[in-house]
Design an enzyme around this catalytic site. Structure first.
Site, PDB file in Angstrom:
ATOM      1  N   SER A 170       0.785  -1.234   0.000  1.00  0.00           N
ATOM      2  CA  SER A 170       0.000   0.000   0.000  1.00  0.00           C
ATOM      3  C   SER A 170       0.814   1.279   0.000  1.00  0.00           C
ATOM      4  O   SER A 170       0.304   2.336  -0.383  1.00  0.00           O
ATOM      5  CB  SER A 170      -0.942   0.014   1.211  1.00  0.00           C
ATOM      6  N   HIS A 198      -5.944  -3.243  -1.618  1.00  0.00           N
ATOM      7  CA  HIS A 198      -5.686  -2.237  -2.640  1.00  0.00           C
ATOM      8  C   HIS A 198      -5.733  -2.814  -4.054  1.00  0.00           C
ATOM      9  O   HIS A 198      -5.319  -2.151  -5.009  1.00  0.00           O
ATOM     10  CB  HIS A 198      -4.335  -1.574  -2.393  1.00  0.00           C
ATOM     11  N   LYS A 229     -11.706   1.164   0.124  1.00  0.00           N
ATOM     12  CA  LYS A 229     -10.990   1.628  -1.066  1.00  0.00           C
ATOM     13  C   LYS A 229     -11.970   1.701  -2.237  1.00  0.00           C
ATOM     14  O   LYS A 229     -12.769   2.611  -2.320  1.00  0.00           O
ATOM     15  CB  LYS A 229      -9.808   0.701  -1.381  1.00  0.00           C
TER      16      LYS A 229
END
Length: 381
Positions: A170, A198, A229
């Protein structure tokens, strides 16, 4: 922190006063937002907001209890079924936060006399899940399958073990070397868990994440994902076999003793999933912006490290230089995230930037102009 505040460069807990899209109002100032994980730009999507409001009207504002007792709604089961179909897995189990998902899964699955093997740059939630398990944790050099094999060879095939890796790291935006890791897990009979916080919504032809990206979905035993996200809200999930799901349901303290996801949050997930499935062009827009941004920074002379994704770091090395860079960008109307010793290796301080699908070329070009101005002033480029 006190000194940083007094000197005016404390970069954390900034107050956001608007919706977070390509731009946001922070500390009363409109800024280009390059510091969020809103990859597909869904946090302000009208259909997503409508679904959230409708769920409140139907189910109220909260469940007031855990999934184990009174906190399972029809919405939760609908979301789990939809996500299982999307991820092409037998089952999915929702958790109230992504952090809790890793902590609750790892701590419940790995017992005394067993081992967890992690990448040294794995997310903090993985680290804490390891700490709470009764197993022993071993770490291998970052994204280094040869060092992973050294550990697996030493343990042998008969010891209970689970390898846990980030799909996308990340801070640096790199992708795990999954083909080599998956082959080693098969060879040494280790369970493989991939944290795709992610990656889901970002990687793969359908957005199913790292395993789809490498065409290795049948080689990964457990996929962890988050909703903070690409799914534009908060929470997390595990996608795996039904037998593992059932075990976690009855052994994960983080699940059994936490209140379940609020109805509005689950409805947001379902609406975001509709868009992820129906609008693949958003992912195309995201990757176009990622290429534009990364190429622009590199042409200016910035070091973007190992980035392969919409997460693009500017590697500066020195911690104080990184904070100074952040502050000058902030003053120029740019929101980024400084990452220092709490999130990256020593002497590897960086500014983390991330693009979203709804950034315009004009916004990114304006951001590049600001980076050029600050980079020249600080003699970084």
């Amino acid at each position: 922190a006190t000194i940083a505040r007094e000197q005016g460069w404390y970069p954390y807990f900034k107050v956001v006063e608007s919706q977070q899209g390509p731009e946001a109002v922070v500390d009363g100032k409109r800024m280009i937002m390059l510091g969020s994980n809103n990859y597909l730009g869904l946090t302000d999507h009208p259909k997503v907001k409508e679904a959230t409001i409708n769920a409140v009207n139907r189910f109220g504002t909260g469940c007031t209890g855990s999934r184990y007792l009174n906190g399972t709604l029809t919405l939760h089961e609908e979301a789990e079924a939809r996500l299982a179909k999307f991820m092409q897995r037998e089952g999915v189990l929702l958790f109230s936060t992504g952090y809790q998902t890793n902590v609750g899964t790892i701590s419940s699955l790995v017992g005394k006399g067993e081992y967890i093997i992690t990448d040294r740059q794995d997310h903090a939630s993985i680290v804490d899940g390891c700490r709470l398990s009764f197993g022993k944790t071993l770490k291998y050099r970052h994204n280094d399958p040869e060092d992973l094999e050294r550990i697996l060879r030493k343990l042998g095939p008969d010891v209970g073990k689970m390898v846990v890796v980030d799909g996308v790291f990340s801070m640096e935006g790199s992708i795990v070397r999954l083909p080599e890791v998956a082959q080693l897990c098969k060879q040494y009979q280790a369970v493989l868990m991939v944290d795709d916080a992610h990656a889901v919504g970002v990687l793969g032809d359908h957005g199913r994440g790292t395993a789809e990206h490498f065409a290795l979905e049948h080689s990964v035993d457990i996929v962890m994902g988050t909703f903070s996200k690409s799914f534009a809200t908060m929470g997390g999930y595990i996608a795996t076999d039904l037998q593992i799901i059932d075990y976690i349901k009855h052994h994960s303290r983080a699940l059994m003793f936490s209140a379940s996801m609020a109805p509005s949050t689950v409805a947001t997930v379902l609406a975001a999933l509709d868009i992820i499935e129906q609008e693949p062009e958003r992912r195309d827009m995201l990757w176009r912006n990622a290429y534009h941004w990364k190429q622009g920074l590199q042409e200016l002379g910035f070091n973007t490290g190992q980035s392969e994704t919409p997460v693009v770091p500017i590697v500066l090395g020195e911690e104080m230089l990184t904070f100074q860079f952040w502050k000058m960008l902030f003053d120029e109307g740019m929101f980024t995230n400084p990452a220092s010793r709490q999130a990256v290796a020593p002497d590897s301080a960086l500014l983390r930037t991330s693009v979203i699908a709804t950034h315009t070329s004009e916004q990114l070009d304006r951001a590049l102009d600001i980076f050029w101005k600050v980079g020249r002033a600080l003699k970084v480029i």
